[in-house]
Design a protein around this motif. Structure first.
Motif, short mmCIF file in Angstrom:
data_model
loop_
_atom_site.label_atom_id
_atom_site.label_comp_id
_atom_site.label_asym_id
_atom_site.label_seq_id
_atom_site.Cartn_x
_atom_site.Cartn_y
_atom_site.Cartn_z
N VAL B 443 -0.32 8.77 -33.46
CA VAL B 443 0.95 8.09 -33.17
C VAL B 443 1.37 7.29 -34.40
CG1 VAL B 443 1.05 7.87 -30.65
CG2 VAL B 443 -0.41 6.34 -31.95
N GLY B 444 2.67 7.22 -34.59
CA GLY B 444 3.20 6.47 -35.74
C GLY B 444 4.45 5.73 -35.36
N ILE B 445 4.68 4.62 -36.06
CA ILE B 445 5.90 3.86 -35.76
C ILE B 445 6.74 3.69 -37.03
CG2 ILE B 445 5.06 2.54 -33.79
CD1 ILE B 445 4.26 0.32 -35.56
N ALA B 446 8.00 3.44 -36.82
CA ALA B 446 8.88 3.05 -37.91
C ALA B 446 9.84 2.01 -37.35
CB ALA B 446 9.67 4.25 -38.43
N ASP B 625 5.11 15.64 -30.06
CA ASP B 625 4.89 15.80 -28.62
C ASP B 625 5.73 14.84 -27.79
OD1 ASP B 625 2.85 17.65 -29.21
OD2 ASP B 625 1.44 16.01 -29.54
N ASP B 626 6.02 13.68 -28.35
CA ASP B 626 6.78 12.69 -27.60
C ASP B 626 7.50 11.82 -28.63
OD1 ASP B 626 7.72 11.21 -25.40
OD2 ASP B 626 6.10 9.76 -25.57
N PHE B 627 8.69 11.35 -28.28
CA PHE B 627 9.43 10.52 -29.23
C PHE B 627 10.19 9.44 -28.46
CE2 PHE B 627 12.13 9.04 -32.50
CZ PHE B 627 11.49 9.36 -33.69
N VAL B 628 9.91 8.19 -28.80
CA VAL B 628 10.63 7.08 -28.20
C VAL B 628 11.55 6.46 -29.24
CG1 VAL B 628 10.38 4.71 -27.35
CG2 VAL B 628 8.99 6.55 -26.37
N ALA B 629 12.82 6.37 -28.90
CA ALA B 629 13.81 5.78 -29.80
C ALA B 629 14.43 4.57 -29.11
CB ALA B 629 14.88 6.81 -30.15
N PRO B 686 10.37 17.61 -28.95
CA PRO B 686 9.71 16.91 -27.86
C PRO B 686 10.76 16.31 -26.95
CG PRO B 686 9.93 15.45 -29.72
CD PRO B 686 10.51 16.78 -30.16
N PRO B 687 10.33 15.75 -25.82
CA PRO B 687 11.29 14.90 -25.09
C PRO B 687 11.67 13.75 -26.02
CG PRO B 687 9.21 15.16 -23.87
CD PRO B 687 9.00 15.74 -25.22
N ILE B 688 12.96 13.53 -26.20
CA ILE B 688 13.41 12.41 -27.05
C ILE B 688 13.94 11.36 -26.08
CG2 ILE B 688 15.01 11.68 -28.87
CD1 ILE B 688 14.84 14.66 -29.88
N ILE B 719 6.99 9.96 -37.96
CA ILE B 719 6.23 11.20 -37.81
C ILE B 719 5.13 11.31 -38.87
CG2 ILE B 719 6.41 13.72 -38.07
CD1 ILE B 719 9.24 13.37 -36.70
N ILE B 720 5.46 11.02 -40.10
CA ILE B 720 4.43 11.16 -41.16
C ILE B 720 3.37 10.06 -41.00
CG2 ILE B 720 4.02 11.44 -43.65
CD1 ILE B 720 5.82 13.63 -42.30
#
Lengths: 165, 760
Positions: B443-446, B625-629, B686-688, B719-720
């Motif tokens: 998992v990664g955050i920005a 796989d999953d993305f939370v915005a 992924p589900p966004i 992502i990176i």
């Protein structure tokens, strides 16, 4: 832009589009996409890539979803074709079109006609598709605006409302 | 404002998801794009382009087998005014005259009534070149061994300084230094570029096309033809996606179509095919960011140096402004006690790079948000904690010295994003399972920000004007040059007018952008339309109200029926009501263009994104796989459209990170097709999951901020960062393709190498 048809002779080709019999006088190897757009002025069918990758030119030919940029006109002889213009009858939107509007599935609109025909084709085979079936079923139609999520919602919603019946 | 609020009996319109204004046309295939339009006697146009990057043109000859007398042929000699595409500087020719500076540079134009004959004719034009040495990388451009533009290959440079960065190094517990690069990215709107032009000796030129900025084209055509403003008319057709890619290049295509139309005496249509569109038109600027940061042992940034360099291609075009935005965003949402940002846009012999959603910010924010994770490692803190310790707080200043005046709580925003994504549980779970797994998860955050509107004094220089008209039946019509290309301009501006006047959304419409009819509300770029133009539209609408109340036809409190009756009574006596509003810079926005200090933007949108990925060590592919915005964008005026903007931007950001690689050879794109330039399909994403915080914003219509570009900034670093979490390998370059991961993880080595891509 289509290939130069030099050396070909135009001929008459007949098929049914949106229930209407049409005869066009075109180069046999002219793309069905160009015949629809230029000869019949059915400009709802769009060109995105010209090589069968993006699905913007999707139409139904004898119930099968095809990229009209890959079909030569002569192959359409005798076929029954449905384009986006064949969908809303008497100004009333189909359930699927209404779902696209309600869910925000159309942004710039250029992929929308092809996307709607692909969705219609999917719903005809699978009236209430799962998310996985929608993702798979629409993977031949590219959309750069929406990130697809609202298109999935629209198709699922149309399925629930019984668009296929 | 107050008056409008008093009489609002109806349910609010702003904040609800009304139907898209032009939606019906789009779902029925009736919407008219430029290629759907045919004019009587129209010819088809095509462009002959250079095949090599830099050369003197010795001779152009017209090969056998073509009935050349049937073709209209235009060269630089046919240009009546100045041979340039006017923008920031007039350095880009409309048609190359004796010299070419990049592959695909336009040389000649052809037109013929039969579109089938054009490809062969274009191929039959042969050009004899006298090649000149060409350069293709930032490093070659900086080495100054070949000077291809100006005195030093530099289109523009900026220096932003805050505090005394030179004194921080000696007290630093950690100095973290690294270099990051991003590649070119194609906008890949599904509708290729296209224009139709008609010429009339009396009336001048009219062009219809797929475009973002009618008045950019208007300005370019005036200069090219040496025409007064009233002899150039630009009309926007329905536009099938743009994303910045139809900001500046449409001026070129309009110029070409207009030159052909003038010579032919007939209308001319130019529609690019995909290959031509991808190879010849603009892309996102490739970038290199070098970060050197001084950090205390408790993880606080003491100061730093940021070198941000972008490849502008062969001509200046919009590079100075892209550079500016990238440089200003390079400090991210963090507090820098001191910083020195050096930014530079340099020339190479590639087609000019240009506007693409985010406009420099996705590049510099990729670097910074990767770097924050590297700082965390150096200090021994988590990626979460390092961000918490450095977030900007209200009252603190940005790198340009802009004080944060709003009550943004980034700590809270981060906490909510972590909760929504179940970050901590995932992180722990993945760390436990990854050792044994061949599919490793991370998992990664920005966390990031995006400034809305033109930078600094930009909006003041633009001086946008909008109009609102009321007709006898009480319906309102908005007059702006702001364009719809999918984002929802038409819908949201109509909502604003309906809300301001307390009338039905259905009673408001918007004029087709046509420079003969609409005032210049500025270009549709920079996430400025809802915030800046929307606010102007709101005040123009209130101007209509003022006219009606001042003439005694309407009281402060009224029903929609009374409003209609007042419009009817007024127009019978005086004609149509037309209310204009012009931009005035708010007093608290002060910008020093010389020192690059002050309020860079009227508002910032803020965001924290969380990505979950799987790296498959059998295929070396990365799947999101999953993305939370989660974002704070002021008031959300239309939830469905706003969500659509975020999801669409995230999808493009995922492409930027993992799929979309422009393969260059000698300045020429080698993979200009949808089959070999890969954008995400419906099966790839992924589900966004989209969430909003709504703080409001004093400068925007009904509290709105800009939203369009924000979602492009965060996905790539999130992502990176997640890939690093999965593999414990730090990648510094995007796009990150399976072959890059393969190269960093040789099958033979049990221990993965620690560094890959970029230099350190």
């Amino acid at each position: 832009m289509s290939e130069s048809p030099e050396g070909q002779a135009k001929s008459d080709i007949s098929f049914t589009v949106n229930g209407k019999l049409e005869t066009v006088h075109v180069y046999p190897m002219e793309r069905l996409l160009d015949v629809l757009r230029h000869e019949l002025r059915l400009t709802g069918t769009k060109e995105g890539c010209g090589e069968g990758e993006c699905g913007s030119c999707s139409v139904l030919v004898d119930g099968t979803l095809v990229n009209s940029c890959l079909i030569p006109a002569l192959q359409a002889e005798g076929a029954k074709i449905v384009t986006i213009e064949g969908l809303a009858s008497d100004g009333r939107l189909e359930l699927l079109q209404q779902s696209f509007l309600d869910c925000g599935a159309a942004q710039c609109g250029i992929c929308t006609p092809g996307m709607i025909l692909a969705s219609l084709h999917l719903l005809e085979k699978t009236p209430e598709p799962t998310l996985e079936e929608i993702r798979e079923g629409l993977s031949g139609n590219l959309c750069r605006c929406t990130g697809y999520m609202q298109i999935f919602e629209a198709v699922a919603e149309a399925g629930r409302r019984g668009a296929a019946t | 404002m107050a008056k409008a609020a008093i009489r609002m009996k109806n349910a609010p319109i702003v904040g609800t998801s009304v139907p898209r204004m032009e939606g019906r046309g789009k779902v029925t295939g009736q919407a008219r794009y430029v290629d759907d339009m045919v004019l009587p006697g129209m010819l088809y146009g095509a462009t002959v382009r250079s095949r090599i990057p830099r050369a003197k043109i010795k001779q152009i000859s017209f090969g056998p087998g073509i009935r050349w007398n049937e073709f209209v042929i235009v060269s630089a000699k046919d240009i009546p005014g100045k041979n340039c595409i006017a923008l920031i500087e007039d350095d880009q020719p409309c048609l190359a005259d004796g010299i070419v500076n990049h592959p695909e540079e336009p040389l000649l134009l052809l037109a013929h009534p039969d579109r089938h004959l054009l490809p062969k004719a274009v191929a039959a034009v042969s050009v004899e070149y006298d090649p000149l040495p060409a350069i293709f990388s930032l490093e070659e451009s900086e080495s100054l061994e070949q000077i291809i533009w100006g005195a030093d290959n530099t289109f523009k440079s900026y220096l932003i300084e805050k505090g005394d960065v030179d004194c921080v190094w000696q007290n630093a517990d950690h100095i973290v230094e690294a270099e990051y690069t991003t590649g070119a990215q194609e906008q890949l709107y599904i509708e290729n570029n296209g224009m139709i032009a008609a010429f009339d000796p009396e009336q001048g030129i009219t062009v219809w096309g797929s475009l973002q900025c009618p008045y950019y084209i208007h300005k370019a055509l005036m200069k090219l033809f040496a025409f007064a403003a009233d002899r150039v008319r630009v009309v926007q057709m329905e536009t099938g996606g743009a994303f910045g890619g139809k900001e500046e290049y449409p001026s070129m295509i309009a110029a070409h179509a207009a030159l052909l139309a003038r010579k032919a005496g007939k209308p001319v249509k130019i529609i690019y095919d995909r290959l031509e569109d991808m190879a010849a038109t603009t892309k996102r600027h490739p970038s290199r960011t070098r970060l050197r940061t001084a950090v205390s042992k408790d993880g606080r940034i003491l100061g730093g140096e940021i070198d941000f360099t972008i490849d502008g291609g062969a001509y200046k075009t919009l590079s100075p402004v892209v550079l500016s935005r990238g440089a200003i965003h390079s400090g991210g949402p963090y507090y820098w006690p001191s910083v020195r940002i050096r930014a530079k846009a340099v020339a190479t012999n590639a087609p000019p790079h240009g506007a693409f959603r985010g406009f420099g910010a996705p590049q510099s924010l990729f670097a910074l948000e990767r770097h924050m994770d590297r700082i965390a490692q150096a200090v021994g803190l988590s990626p979460v904690e390092i961000r918490r310790r450095n977030f900007l707080k209200p009252g603190q200043t940005t790198t340009t010295g802009q004080t944060i005046n709003e009550e943004i709580d980034l700590d809270k925003l981060l906490s909510r994003a972590l909760e929504l994504s179940d970050y901590h549980a995932k992180k722990e779970n993945f760390a436990r399972r990854n050792d044994q797994a061949s599919r490793k998860k991370g998992v990664g955050i920005a966390s990031f920000l995006h400034g809305a509107g033109f930078t600094g004094s930009g909006e003041r220089f633009l001086g946008s004007v909008v109009g609102v008209e009321a007709s006898a039946n009480g319906s309102l019509r908005i007059l702006v040059s702001s364009t719809e290309f999918g984002q929802g301009t038409n819908t949201v501006l109509c909502q604003i007018v309906a809300e301001a006047l307390g009338i039905a959304y259905e009673d408001v419409s918007i004029a087709q952008p046509d420079t003969d009819e609409v005032p210049n509300s500025g270009p549709t770029v920079a996430s400025r339309t809802v915030m800046v133009v929307g606010k102007l539209v709101q005040s123009a609408a209130l101007g209509v109200l003022k006219t009606l109340t001042a003439s005694g036809l309407l009281s402060d409190s009224y029903s929609p029926e009374e409003f209609r009756a007042a419009c009817r009574a007024y127009t019978r006596k005086h004609g149509k009501i037309r209310s204009l509003a012009e931009y005035e810079q708010p007093e608290d926005i002060v910008w020093d263009e010389e020192k690059y200090r002050g309020s860079a933007y009227a508002a910032f949108a803020w965001a924290v994104y969380v990505a979950e990925v799987t790296v498959d060590l059998a295929t070396y592919s990365v799947t999101v796989d999953d993305f939370v915005a989660l974002q704070e964008v002021g008031k959300v005026l239309h939830p469905v459209l706003a969500k659509g903007q975020i999801v669409g931007g995230v999808a493009q950001g995922i492409g930027f990170a993992l799929y979309e690689k422009v393969v260059w050879e000698e300045g020429r794109m080698q993979n200009g097709q949808m089959t070999n330039y890969i954008m995400p399909t419906s099966a790839d994403l992924p589900p966004i999951r989209v969430y909003f915080e709504e703080l409001g914003n004093v400068h925007g219509a009904y509290g709105a901020k800009g939203i369009g570009e924000l979602p492009m900034d965060g996905p790539a670093p999130a992502i990176i960062n997640a890939v690093e979490d999965a593999l414990h390998v730090s990648f510094h370059s995007i796009p990150l393709l399976p072959e890059d991961i393969f190269a960093a993880l040789p099958e033979s080595s049990a221990e993965p190498v620690r560094e890959a891509g970029g230099r350190e």
